[in-house]
Design an enzyme around this catalytic site. Sequence first.
Site, mmCIF file in Angstrom:
data_model
loop_
_atom_site.group_PDB
_atom_site.id
_atom_site.type_symbol
_atom_site.label_atom_id
_atom_site.label_comp_id
_atom_site.label_asym_id
_atom_site.label_seq_id
_atom_site.Cartn_x
_atom_site.Cartn_y
_atom_site.Cartn_z
ATOM 1 N N LYS A 198 0.870 -1.183 0.000
ATOM 2 C CA LYS A 198 0.000 0.000 0.000
ATOM 3 C C LYS A 198 0.904 1.228 0.000
ATOM 4 O O LYS A 198 2.030 1.196 0.508
ATOM 5 C CB LYS A 198 -0.875 -0.025 1.270
ATOM 6 C CG LYS A 198 -1.681 1.252 1.552
ATOM 7 C CD LYS A 198 -2.827 1.409 0.596
ATOM 8 C CE LYS A 198 -3.638 2.691 0.848
ATOM 9 N NZ LYS A 198 -4.444 3.067 -0.331
ATOM 10 N N GLY B 224 -7.934 7.543 0.140
ATOM 11 C CA GLY B 224 -7.161 8.745 0.486
ATOM 12 C C GLY B 224 -5.809 8.438 1.104
ATOM 13 O O GLY B 224 -5.307 9.176 1.959
ATOM 14 N N CYS C 88 -2.741 8.645 -7.608
ATOM 15 C CA CYS C 88 -3.886 8.430 -6.728
ATOM 16 C C CYS C 88 -4.951 9.489 -7.012
ATOM 17 O O CYS C 88 -4.678 10.686 -6.898
ATOM 18 C CB CYS C 88 -3.474 8.496 -5.256
ATOM 19 S SG CYS C 88 -4.921 8.354 -4.171
ATOM 20 N N GLY D 15 -5.343 -7.224 -8.239
ATOM 21 C CA GLY D 15 -5.806 -6.333 -7.178
ATOM 22 C C GLY D 15 -7.234 -6.563 -6.740
ATOM 23 O O GLY D 15 -7.508 -7.381 -5.851
HETATM 24 C C1 SIN Z 1 -6.278 5.498 -2.127
HETATM 25 O O1 SIN Z 1 -5.668 5.242 -1.085
HETATM 26 O O2 SIN Z 1 -7.030 6.469 -2.200
HETATM 27 C C2 SIN Z 1 -6.102 4.646 -3.347
HETATM 28 C C3 SIN Z 1 -4.709 4.648 -3.817
HETATM 29 C C4 SIN Z 1 -4.546 4.925 -5.263
HETATM 30 O O3 SIN Z 1 -5.489 4.856 -6.045
HETATM 31 O O4 SIN Z 1 -3.424 5.214 -5.669
#
Ligand code: SIN
Length: 315
Positions: A45, A72, A130, A265
């Site tokens: 992550k 986020g 992101c 994923g």
């Molecule tokens: C997120 O944490 O908002 C998703 C991560 C991403 O899409 O890069």
Amino acid sequence: MASMAVTVAGLELANPVMSASGTYGHGLEMRHFAPLSSLGAWVSKTVTKKPRPGNPLPRICETEAGFLNSIGLENRGIDAYVRDVLPDMARAEVTVITNIGGESVEDFAELAERLDSEAAVAALEVNLSCPNVQGGKLPFSTSPAMAESVMRRVRAATKKPIFAKLSPNVSDIGEIARAVEAGGADGITAINTLLGMRVDWRTRRPALNTIQGGYSGIAIKPVALRSAWTCVRAVKIPVIGCGGIGSPEDAFEFLVVGCRAVQFGTASFTDPSRIAHLADEMSTLLDRAGLAAVTDLIGTLHASAAVAKVPGAPS
Ligand code: SIN
């Protein structure tokens, strides 16, 4: 059994199957479902400089095909990652690729510098894309100049291989691919999520607190495949396919268009242990097809002259 070994940007991997960032936490969580050693590489992550609580709930919702998220970049920050996660991951017998995210070019460079000395980290995936932070503006993945600038600073901060994770929310992903290659990227991950939204027409409310979010899952596979193919044709560095991959056959489509590895994923939310079997399933299918190695599939697309002439197709 067909050989599954691949080399991606100098990383020698037992097979081309990787986790897609964000779908299994930092890795320790996944061990309950699948041995990490079954993967070619583990992708974490996103890790940021400071801890982030993420966006307010609700920040995930199902759709007819796949789901929307607006997490986020929730995470405990680089200090906690290095202290609490990496020691265990170092013992996990898997190639670890740490995904990093930032709000500025400096953030990315600092994170890369910090992780450069961590032996447990084999490579970095730079999350330029992101859609759930900075108001969904995607400042690092929609401007070739910004994308190049981030990669140039990250390149200067680490000797480890660096992969740029690109957004499909652009008019020409090939242009961004060329920019990150010019900035020193060793490889590209294509793609992150598509911007999307859902509303409850009865209450007139959006399903996500942030209204829009990132759309992933089987429905985006054709978009991801086309994007990955466009990147393959735009650059010389390796491309890792990501988006809607849920089966060995899906993975093979990405390899045929020229990807050297694939990330799995959203499909893991239906079956978290499936990823552990993908490489073996791929190998069995290759055997049946009479192929000795998975590398025999890579970049074997027969693109006819007629296809190449489709208006707007990358040259
Ligand atoms: C997120 O944490 O908002 C998703 C991560 C991403 O899409 O890069």
